[in-house]
Design a protein around this motif. Structure first.
Motif, PDB file in Angstrom:
ATOM      1  N   GLY A  19     -40.626  51.532 -71.563  1.00  0.00           N
ATOM      2  CA  GLY A  19     -39.770  52.574 -72.093  1.00  0.00           C
ATOM      3  C   GLY A  19     -40.240  53.987 -71.844  1.00  0.00           C
ATOM      4  O   GLY A  19     -39.602  54.945 -72.295  1.00  0.00           O
ATOM      5  N   SER A  20     -41.359  54.144 -71.115  1.00  0.00           N
ATOM      6  CA  SER A  20     -41.892  55.474 -70.851  1.00  0.00           C
ATOM      7  C   SER A  20     -41.012  56.209 -69.838  1.00  0.00           C
ATOM      8  O   SER A  20     -40.191  55.614 -69.138  1.00  0.00           O
ATOM      9  N   GLU A  37     -41.528  54.771 -66.380  1.00  0.00           N
ATOM     10  CA  GLU A  37     -40.805  53.526 -66.144  1.00  0.00           C
ATOM     11  C   GLU A  37     -39.318  53.795 -65.978  1.00  0.00           C
ATOM     12  O   GLU A  37     -38.674  53.257 -65.068  1.00  0.00           O
ATOM     13  N   ARG A  38     -38.763  54.634 -66.844  1.00  0.00           N
ATOM     14  CA  ARG A  38     -37.330  54.934 -66.760  1.00  0.00           C
ATOM     15  C   ARG A  38     -36.980  55.575 -65.422  1.00  0.00           C
ATOM     16  O   ARG A  38     -35.918  55.283 -64.847  1.00  0.00           O
ATOM     17  N   GLN A  39     -37.850  56.403 -64.902  1.00  0.00           N
ATOM     18  CA  GLN A  39     -37.562  57.082 -63.640  1.00  0.00           C
ATOM     19  C   GLN A  39     -37.480  56.095 -62.481  1.00  0.00           C
ATOM     20  O   GLN A  39     -36.531  56.120 -61.692  1.00  0.00           O
ATOM     21  N   ILE A  40     -38.472  55.203 -62.379  1.00  0.00           N
ATOM     22  CA  ILE A  40     -38.460  54.273 -61.242  1.00  0.00           C
ATOM     23  C   ILE A  40     -37.323  53.271 -61.385  1.00  0.00           C
ATOM     24  O   ILE A  40     -36.671  52.891 -60.394  1.00  0.00           O
ATOM     25  N   ASN A  43     -39.410  39.174 -70.019  1.00  0.00           N
ATOM     26  CA  ASN A  43     -40.844  38.969 -69.796  1.00  0.00           C
ATOM     27  C   ASN A  43     -41.640  40.268 -69.935  1.00  0.00           C
ATOM     28  O   ASN A  43     -42.615  40.506 -69.225  1.00  0.00           O
ATOM     29  N   GLY A  44     -41.201  41.129 -70.849  1.00  0.00           N
ATOM     30  CA  GLY A  44     -41.890  42.388 -71.046  1.00  0.00           C
ATOM     31  C   GLY A  44     -41.699  43.368 -69.911  1.00  0.00           C
ATOM     32  O   GLY A  44     -42.413  44.373 -69.827  1.00  0.00           O
ATOM     33  N   GLN A  45     -40.730  43.114 -69.030  1.00  0.00           N
ATOM     34  CA  GLN A  45     -40.514  43.927 -67.842  1.00  0.00           C
ATOM     35  C   GLN A  45     -39.080  44.449 -67.819  1.00  0.00           C
ATOM     36  O   GLN A  45     -38.174  43.818 -68.365  1.00  0.00           O
ATOM     37  N   PRO A  46     -38.849  45.602 -67.164  1.00  0.00           N
ATOM     38  CA  PRO A  46     -37.473  46.082 -67.029  1.00  0.00           C
ATOM     39  C   PRO A  46     -36.662  45.128 -66.168  1.00  0.00           C
ATOM     40  O   PRO A  46     -37.178  44.538 -65.205  1.00  0.00           O
ATOM     41  N   ALA A  47     -35.403  44.960 -66.512  1.00  0.00           N
ATOM     42  CA  ALA A  47     -34.558  43.998 -65.811  1.00  0.00           C
ATOM     43  C   ALA A  47     -33.114  44.470 -65.847  1.00  0.00           C
ATOM     44  O   ALA A  47     -32.752  45.383 -66.586  1.00  0.00           O
ATOM     45  N   PHE A  48     -32.301  43.826 -65.010  1.00  0.00           N
ATOM     46  CA  PHE A  48     -30.869  44.115 -64.959  1.00  0.00           C
ATOM     47  C   PHE A  48     -30.096  42.809 -64.898  1.00  0.00           C
ATOM     48  O   PHE A  48     -30.461  41.903 -64.150  1.00  0.00           O
ATOM     49  N   ALA A  49     -29.033  42.728 -65.682  1.00  0.00           N
ATOM     50  CA  ALA A  49     -28.019  41.690 -65.489  1.00  0.00           C
ATOM     51  C   ALA A  49     -26.981  42.271 -64.546  1.00  0.00           C
ATOM     52  O   ALA A  49     -26.531  43.407 -64.733  1.00  0.00           O
ATOM     53  N   GLY A  72     -47.747  51.574 -61.364  1.00  0.00           N
ATOM     54  CA  GLY A  72     -47.795  53.006 -61.134  1.00  0.00           C
ATOM     55  C   GLY A  72     -46.388  53.561 -61.080  1.00  0.00           C
ATOM     56  O   GLY A  72     -45.564  53.323 -61.960  1.00  0.00           O
ATOM     57  N   ASP A  73     -46.069  54.284 -60.000  1.00  0.00           N
ATOM     58  CA  ASP A  73     -44.720  54.846 -59.849  1.00  0.00           C
ATOM     59  C   ASP A  73     -43.917  54.121 -58.779  1.00  0.00           C
ATOM     60  O   ASP A  73     -42.953  54.661 -58.234  1.00  0.00           O
ATOM     61  N   ARG A  74     -44.299  52.853 -58.495  1.00  0.00           N
ATOM     62  CA  ARG A  74     -43.590  52.079 -57.485  1.00  0.00           C
ATOM     63  C   ARG A  74     -43.337  50.675 -58.009  1.00  0.00           C
ATOM     64  O   ARG A  74     -43.702  50.332 -59.140  1.00  0.00           O
ATOM     65  N   LEU A  75     -42.717  49.845 -57.164  1.00  0.00           N
ATOM     66  CA  LEU A  75     -42.411  48.468 -57.542  1.00  0.00           C
ATOM     67  C   LEU A  75     -43.292  47.503 -56.764  1.00  0.00           C
ATOM     68  O   LEU A  75     -43.363  47.571 -55.536  1.00  0.00           O
TER      69      LEU A  75
END
Length: 308
Positions: free
Chosen positions: A194-195, A198-201, A268-274, A295-298
Motif C-alpha cells: 500500500g505504499s 508500490e502504488r506507483q509501479i 498472497n500479500g501481493q498486489p493483484a488484478f482481477a 524495489g521499483d520494478r517487477l
C-alpha cells in the motif's frame, strides 16, 4: 469441552488452519476440502483430547496429518492444461506445479509467527514460497512450515508427526537446503504494501497492460523477471521471453476486438488484478494477475488462467 466451546475454538483457528493447509497443498480448493475433514476429525476426537497439548497444537497436528494423508492417498490433483486461444511462443521451461492457486488477502489470519520462526508473515505466504514448498517432499514441507513458519520447537513438532526430535531435525535440515535451491535469487526488498512506491509501479503496470504498451511493461521488469500462468505449465524467463508472450497475447486481443479491464485486489500479500475481457456485446472473466514487486520494478508476474 462442550459444543459451544468447540465452535468458539473453530472460529478462533479456522483461518490459520486454512492457511496451513494451503501452504502444504498449494491449492485453496484442496485446502478448503481438507479443512472440513480436519474440523470433523477434531469434533470426533474431542473425547481423546486430554489437554496435554494446547488446543492450537492439537488442531495443527490433525491438520498436518490430514494434509499428509490427502497427498498420500489422492496425490496432487493436477488440473487439465488449458488450450490457449492463440499459439503462444515456446516457453523458457515448463513448471510441474500447475495446481498452484492464489490466496486472497481477505482470508489471511491476523496472527504472528512464534519466536523461533525464520520467515515473516509476508514471506511465508508469497507465491514463490508456496511454489517452493510444493517441490519438497510432503513431510519436509510439513516440518519446515511447523518449525520455520509457525515457530514450533522440534520437541513440539515431533509428537505432531509421531516421530522423534532427532528425526524432525534431519527432515528440517534437508528441507531448508532444498527450499533454498528452489527459491528465487536474492533481490531488492519489496515496497511496503500500500505504499506510494508500490502504488506507483502497480499503476504503471495497469496502464501499460490495458493499453498494450509492451515496451513500457518490459521497462518495469528486472533482468531476472519471470512469468508463469497456472494451470498452464508455461513459464517465460527474462524480459525478452516475457515480451514475446505479451506481444502475442496483445495481438490476439486486438484481432478479436477485445479490451481488458483490471480490478485491483490483493493475493498472497501481493498486489493483484482481477481481469475481464470486454467485447462489443459481452464481458467474460480473464483470470487473475499477481505481481511481485522488488524495489521499483517487477520481479515476477503470475497469471492465473482460471477463476477462484
Amino acid at each position: 469441552m462442550t459444543q459451544v466451546t468447540f465452535e468458539e475454538l473453530v472460529a478462533a483457528y479456522r483461518r490459520e488452519l486454512l492457511v496451513h493447509c494451503y501452504r502444504l497443498l498449494g491449492s485453496l480448493t484442496d485446502a478448503e476440502d481438507v479443512l472440513q475433514e480436519v474440523l470433523l476429525a477434531a469434533w470426533r476426537g474431542l473425547d481423546g483430547f486430554e489437554g496435554r497439548a494446547s488446543p492450537r497444537s492439537w488442531l495443527y497436528r490433525i491438520a498436518t496429518n490430514r494434509c499428509l494423508n490427502a497427498l498420500r492417498d489422492r496425490g496432487r490433483r493436477i488440473p487439465l492444461e488449458p488450450r490457449p486461444p492463440f499459439q503462444p511462443p515456446e516457453p523458457s521451461r515448463r513448471s510441474e506445479v500447475t495446481w498452484l492457486q492464489p490466496y486472497p488477502d481477505a482470508l489471511l489470519p491476523d496472527t504472528d509467527p512464534g519466536p523461533e520462526a525464520r520467515y515473516t508473515g509476508r514471506e511465508a505466504i508469497e507465491l514463490a514460497f508456496i511454489a517452493a514448498l510444493q517441490r519438497l517432499t510432503p513431510r519436509q514441507a510439513a516440518v519446515l512450515v511447523l518449525c520455520d513458519v509457525l515457530g514450533y520447537p522440534l520437541g513440539e513438532v515431533a509428537p505432531m508427526l509421531d516421530t522423534t526430535p532427532t528425526a524432525i531435525k534431519g527432515l528440517l535440515q534437508r528441507a531448508r537446503g532444498a527450499i533454498e535451491r528452489h527459491r528465487d535469487p536474492v533481490r531488492a526488498a519489496p515496497p511496503a504494501p500500500g505504499s506510494a512506491q508500490e502504488r506507483q509501479i502497480v499503476s504503471r503496470f495497469a496502464e501499460a497492460f490495458t493499453g498494450g504498451d509492451i515496451d513500457t511493461l518490459v521497462s518495469l521488469l528486472t533482468d531476472e523477471a519471470w512469468l508463469a500462468m497456472p494451470p498452464a505449465p508455461h513459464e517465460y524467463h527474462g524480459p525478452a521471453a516475457i515480451a514475446a508472450f505479451l506481444r502475442t497475447s496483445a495481438a490476439w486481443r486486438a484481432g478479436q476486438g477485445l479490451q481488458i479491464r483490471l480490478r485491483p485486489t490483493r493475493m498472497n500479500g501481493q498486489p493483484a488484478f482481477a481481469s475481464q475481457f470486454l467485447g462489443t456485446a459481452f464481458e467474460r472473466p480473464g483470470g487473475l494477475m499477481v505481481l511481485t514487486p522488488t524495489g521499483d520494478r517487477l520481479h515476477a508476474m503470475t497469471l492465473f488462467l482460471h477463476d477462484i
